[in-house]
Design a protein around this motif. Sequence first.
Motif, mmCIF file in Angstrom:
data_model
loop_
_atom_site.group_PDB
_atom_site.id
_atom_site.type_symbol
_atom_site.label_atom_id
_atom_site.label_comp_id
_atom_site.label_asym_id
_atom_site.label_seq_id
_atom_site.Cartn_x
_atom_site.Cartn_y
_atom_site.Cartn_z
ATOM 1 N N LYS A 57 0.589 -1.224 0.012
ATOM 2 C CA LYS A 57 -0.175 0.042 0.047
ATOM 3 C C LYS A 57 0.765 1.219 -0.146
ATOM 4 N N ASN A 118 -5.681 -4.277 11.818
ATOM 5 C CA ASN A 118 -5.451 -5.105 10.961
ATOM 6 C C ASN A 118 -5.262 -6.611 11.359
ATOM 7 N N TYR A 137 -19.032 -6.424 12.998
ATOM 8 C CA TYR A 137 -18.066 -5.310 12.596
ATOM 9 C C TYR A 137 -18.673 -3.909 12.374
ATOM 10 N N LYS A 140 -18.635 -0.573 14.420
ATOM 11 C CA LYS A 140 -17.844 0.380 14.290
ATOM 12 C C LYS A 140 -18.488 1.924 14.059
ATOM 13 N N SER A 209 -11.089 1.102 14.798
ATOM 14 C CA SER A 209 -11.549 1.596 13.589
ATOM 15 C C SER A 209 -11.929 3.222 13.808
HETATM 16 O O1 C5P Z 1 -12.844 -1.127 8.966
HETATM 17 P P1 C5P Z 1 -12.334 0.119 8.673
HETATM 18 O O2 C5P Z 1 -13.006 1.021 7.887
HETATM 19 O O3 C5P Z 1 -11.825 1.142 9.770
HETATM 20 O O4 C5P Z 1 -10.898 -0.437 7.975
HETATM 21 C C1 C5P Z 1 -10.025 0.535 7.409
HETATM 22 C C2 C5P Z 1 -8.890 -0.134 6.602
HETATM 23 O O5 C5P Z 1 -8.323 0.988 5.918
HETATM 24 C C3 C5P Z 1 -7.634 -0.488 7.717
HETATM 25 O O6 C5P Z 1 -7.242 -1.811 7.197
HETATM 26 C C4 C5P Z 1 -6.465 0.533 7.425
HETATM 27 O O7 C5P Z 1 -5.361 -0.044 7.406
HETATM 28 C C5 C5P Z 1 -6.956 1.042 6.118
HETATM 29 N N1 C5P Z 1 -6.593 2.421 5.744
HETATM 30 C C6 C5P Z 1 -5.667 3.009 4.943
HETATM 31 N N2 C5P Z 1 -5.228 4.055 4.783
HETATM 32 C C7 C5P Z 1 -5.818 4.786 5.289
HETATM 33 C C8 C5P Z 1 -7.087 4.810 5.931
HETATM 34 C C9 C5P Z 1 -7.418 3.342 6.312
HETATM 35 O O8 C5P Z 1 -4.852 1.776 4.508
HETATM 36 N N3 C5P Z 1 -5.682 6.121 4.888
#
Ligand code: C5P
Length: 356
Positions: A57, A118, A137, A140, A209
């Motif tokens: 990512k 995660n 879930y 959240k 979250s």
């Molecule tokens: O369940 P939730 O919507 O909170 O999950 C968010 C997911 O998105 C997480 O796995 C988090 O690591 C990822 N994320 C990301 N970059 C962001 C915000 C969230 O990778 N800027």
Amino acid sequence: AAPAPSLWGIPLKYVSLVTLAVQNSMLTIIMHYSRVSIPSSRMYSAAAAVLMNEVLKGSISLLIAYCRIESNIGTESLLLPGLQPKVFLSKFKKLSRDIFSADCWKLSIPAVLYVIQNNLQYVAASNLPAATFQVSYQMKILTTAAFSVVMLRKKLTSLQWVSLLALAIGVGIVQIQSGVAAHHGSSMEISTMNASKGFLAVVAACFTSGLAGVYFEMVLKNSQADLWVRNVQLSLFSLLPCIAHIVFSDSAVPFGSSGWFSSLFRNFGPWAWATILVQVLGGLVTAMVIKYSDNILKGFATSLSIVISFLASVALFDFRMTWPFIIGSVVVLNATWMYNQHPQRFRLASGRDLKA
Ligand code: C5P
């Protein structure tokens, strides 16, 4: 006003919301399958998978952030100008300055929270039926609302508070049947799943979250920094807790001994890689949803994904519908719909409008 960013004429806001709904359903099912279809002796490491997720990512975000930087060298019209040494160096310098900006430390808080979340997701997916995990879930939304009220001074209507309560009750009803549902699974699922452990992991993941999502939204919308630069910062700060978790978790081959590194990625089959790739997509899309919409609409998109993954679970995992599951799911979906009836504009304590 500038036109809203779009893809093939469709506003990015809707593209990202629909993609998130589909991604959420895919992740729940693929992650669950990747965990319960393999005997525990051949299980891949969740900690290593979370690390790979961040590395991929972060690399994709870095590439996008690099491409978005405008060079002032004046060779943009040439073929692949971004790869010319002079242009590359100037863009690289600018990007490094942006990434290591004075306020980059702010991303360390959501980064640590997301690493915990995660990892908890793997615990939940290994111990609960896919559809039960997906519905539970949804709590959240509750934690996201609580953190929005406390941290963003968001005001909720009474209808929204009622729908939040209904949501908690709906999740409770669904939870009643998770023990029953586990007994309808394959013999391997029955022997390895532990519903209370899975549910505890979901509750904790809902907490992280909400906090991480609201915190990321606050940082993103309170500064001019580019979304993709923020994502790179988030991934960079995630690396340390990811590595710490790998080093301190129980492993068949002790840390530092020969063969430790190769043992890390042992048992990484196609399903493990598929889980990671879908998670990478989810991270990127979540960031876009937070930027182009907000956390409320994000909740809406994920509740839509419940229906998709529920139907898929019935088809793929021989998941039996029980009355508590149906009633609970209907209550959860209704609550989500009610909650979204009067979306309010976020206002910061300072009075500044937080909406993008
Ligand atoms: O369940 P939730 O919507 O909170 O999950 C968010 C997911 O998105 C997480 O796995 C988090 O690591 C990822 N994320 C990301 N970059 C962001 C915000 C969230 O990778 N800027």
